[in-house]
Design a protein around this motif. Structure first.
Motif, PDB file in Angstrom:
ATOM      1  N   UNK A 140     -25.139   4.060   9.349  1.00  0.00           N
ATOM      2  CA  UNK A 140     -25.539   3.131   8.300  1.00  0.00           C
ATOM      3  C   UNK A 140     -26.289   2.150   8.731  1.00  0.00           C
ATOM      4  N   UNK A 141     -27.647   2.391   8.616  1.00  0.00           N
ATOM      5  CA  UNK A 141     -28.621   1.426   9.548  1.00  0.00           C
ATOM      6  C   UNK A 141     -29.408   0.496   8.516  1.00  0.00           C
ATOM      7  N   UNK A 142     -29.771  -0.567   9.404  1.00  0.00           N
ATOM      8  CA  UNK A 142     -30.646  -1.628   8.705  1.00  0.00           C
ATOM      9  C   UNK A 142     -31.737  -1.978   9.543  1.00  0.00           C
ATOM     10  N   UNK A 148     -27.754  -6.587   8.848  1.00  0.00           N
ATOM     11  CA  UNK A 148     -27.228  -5.643   9.828  1.00  0.00           C
ATOM     12  C   UNK A 148     -25.979  -6.549  10.320  1.00  0.00           C
ATOM     13  N   UNK A 149     -26.091  -7.969  10.779  1.00  0.00           N
ATOM     14  CA  UNK A 149     -24.928  -8.444  11.260  1.00  0.00           C
ATOM     15  C   UNK A 149     -23.799  -8.622  10.321  1.00  0.00           C
ATOM     16  N   UNK A 150     -24.332  -8.834   9.271  1.00  0.00           N
ATOM     17  CA  UNK A 150     -23.253  -9.335   8.098  1.00  0.00           C
ATOM     18  C   UNK A 150     -22.513  -7.809   7.633  1.00  0.00           C
ATOM     19  N   UNK A 151     -23.261  -6.819   7.578  1.00  0.00           N
ATOM     20  CA  UNK A 151     -22.741  -5.290   7.419  1.00  0.00           C
ATOM     21  C   UNK A 151     -21.521  -4.905   8.570  1.00  0.00           C
ATOM     22  N   UNK A 152     -22.103  -5.247  10.097  1.00  0.00           N
ATOM     23  CA  UNK A 152     -21.291  -5.226  11.129  1.00  0.00           C
ATOM     24  C   UNK A 152     -19.859  -5.663  10.938  1.00  0.00           C
ATOM     25  N   UNK A 170     -26.035  -1.707  18.393  1.00  0.00           N
ATOM     26  CA  UNK A 170     -27.541  -2.585  18.302  1.00  0.00           C
ATOM     27  C   UNK A 170     -28.862  -1.695  18.647  1.00  0.00           C
ATOM     28  N   UNK A 171     -29.888  -2.221  18.629  1.00  0.00           N
ATOM     29  CA  UNK A 171     -31.320  -1.608  18.613  1.00  0.00           C
ATOM     30  C   UNK A 171     -31.003  -0.742  19.553  1.00  0.00           C
ATOM     31  N   UNK A 172     -30.774  -1.048  20.827  1.00  0.00           N
ATOM     32  CA  UNK A 172     -30.563  -0.101  22.204  1.00  0.00           C
ATOM     33  C   UNK A 172     -29.659   1.121  21.885  1.00  0.00           C
ATOM     34  N   UNK A 186     -32.864  -2.624  13.178  1.00  0.00           N
ATOM     35  CA  UNK A 186     -32.509  -3.569  13.949  1.00  0.00           C
ATOM     36  C   UNK A 186     -30.923  -2.891  14.591  1.00  0.00           C
ATOM     37  N   UNK A 187     -30.256  -1.979  13.899  1.00  0.00           N
ATOM     38  CA  UNK A 187     -29.121  -1.690  14.165  1.00  0.00           C
ATOM     39  C   UNK A 187     -28.345  -0.689  13.321  1.00  0.00           C
ATOM     40  N   UNK A 188     -26.944  -0.213  13.708  1.00  0.00           N
ATOM     41  CA  UNK A 188     -26.643   0.584  12.581  1.00  0.00           C
ATOM     42  C   UNK A 188     -24.934   0.784  12.837  1.00  0.00           C
TER      43      UNK A 188
END
Length: 413
Positions: A140-142, A148-152, A170-172, A186-188
């Motif tokens: 589930x990616x943003x 992304x931070x809110x969804x995480x 995170x991105x990495x 940005x992350x997933x």
């Protein structure tokens, strides 16, 4: 005691219902106008979504509603001409999405979802379909940091409350997990419990083969010809009329064509969706939802399946794949999207109920008639779970979960 049973509808839900009843020793005929697994059960992201404990609610923030009305974004599209007929049901959908009501819905919905893997696993093993299954989850990616931070944070809470396994990337971390992706995210959230299927239609076909190997019968026919007879229920097929003591309506988005003439007014509506396969090299390993742009990338046997969000329209309206056109552009920012495999996009419809729960159980006003439809986005996931429930109800057993939240009687009075 063996019963003669007609099951109407040969998608994932209908096939699993027929199979569950046949495995209990009943004489079962599965009826559909075309080959099994060619409608909604074919056109999905191919995920058995163990994490989907929260059904899709109507947005309660007016800015989100306004965004849809003004056609900003790509997750929702609508036909203006369809809204007049849809508004009463959508208004009920909005009311049922209020926080206090929705909390009860999540409790009922998660009670079904928690059994999706075990119920599928039994059938996958019996059908010899393990080659279609991957148990690595989905992403589930943003694209932006704040969403992304809110969804995480929200995903971590849901995972803790429901015993789910999710990993925040995170991105990495995302680049390491899915190296085929371009650096545009940005992350997933990596949901690790779900299973993914390389060909959803083929899984339905494997279940069909199992059904026939155990003595089940399939007939081509028009399910809307179902009529009550003195000895039960009769339906017209290409091989002539068939009569059985019991009938199960498992027609997904086509269910109202049968239930309305019988006097049932369920708050049903459809969300249409599109998909198309593309040649991609390198192929991603995991399905990925681009949340902010309303598209899913799902690796399949035929190529990378690109699926869209929801389109609110009349079920039989002409295709308007504007979301897919936009999705192609967004997907090209994530992967090297090649040529489409099919000449035209696939279009299907998800059968949705305003209170976000499937309709499973005995018809309130007709003897030996049963309902199993309205699974919205999760018919593929929940097919075996609700099939087991309706089979236990038909056999008069104590159901493995409380059936009351899904009972058609909830819409009476």
């Amino acid at each position: 005691m063996t019963k003669d049973i007609l099951v109407l509808g040969a998608g994932m839900v209908g096939v699993c219902t027929a199979l569950a009843l046949r495995q209990r020793g009943h004489a079962v005929v599965l009826v559909d106008r075309q080959a099994p697994g060619k409608e909604t059960s074919y056109g999905n992201a191919g995920i058995i979504q163990r994490e989907a404990v929260q059904p899709y609610a109507f947005p309660r923030e007016w800015m989100a509603v306004l965004r849809v009305i003004t056609r900003q974004g790509n997750d929702v599209h609508y036909h203006p001409g369809a809204l007049a007929s849809l508004l009463p049901t959508l208004a009920r959908y909005w009311r049922e999405s209020a926080p206090t009501r929705y909390a009860g819905t999540v409790t009922a919905y998660s009670a079904l979802i928690r059994h999706c893997l075990t119920e599928h696993d039994r059938l996958i093993t019996l059908a010899g379909a393990q080659d279609l299954v991957s148990k690595s989850g989905w992403l589930q990616a943003y694209r932006r940091n704040l969403p992304f931070e809110q969804a995480a944070r929200a995903a971590t809470t849901v995972a803790q409350e429901h015993g789910l396994d999710c990993r925040i990337l995170d991105r990495a971390g995302l680049a390491a997990t899915e190296p085929a992706l371009h650096d545009a995210l940005a992350g997933a959230i990596h949901w690790r419990d779900p299973w993914t299927i390389a060909d959803p239609g083929e899984l339905v076909n494997r279940y069909v083969t199992l059904f026939e190997s155990e003595g089940g019968i399939i007939r081509r026919g028009d399910a809307t010809t179902l009529k009550q007879a003195s000895t039960g229920w009769t339906v017209t097929t290409d091989d002539g009329p068939l009569t059985a003591a019991h009938a199960v309506i498992a027609l997904g988005p086509w269910a109202p064509a049968l239930t309305k003439p019988l006097g049932y007014r369920f708050p049903l509506f459809v969300k249409r969706g599109y998909h198309r396969h593309y040649a991609v090299e390198p192929m991603p390993k995991l399905p990925l939802l681009d949340v902010e742009n309303g598209l899913m990338l799902a690796p399949m046997k035929r190529g990378l399946r690109l699926t869209t969000g929801a389109e609110f329209a009349h079920h039989d309206a002409a295709p308007t794949p504007v979301q897919l056109v936009r999705a192609e552009r967004y997907a090209s920012e994530l992967v090297q999207l090649g040529e489409p495999v099919e000449p035209t996009p696939w279009l299907g419809a998800r059968p949705c109920v305003a209170d976000m729960k499937p309709i499973v159980g005995r018809a309130p006003h007709h003897r030996d008639l049963w309902f199993n439809f309205g699974h919205a986005h999760q018919g593929f996931t929940l097919g075996p779970a609700t099939a087991r429930l309706v089979a236990e109800l038909i056999d008069g057993e104590t159901p493995y979960i409380d059936p009351l939240p899904y009972d058609p009687i909830r819409f009476e009075g």
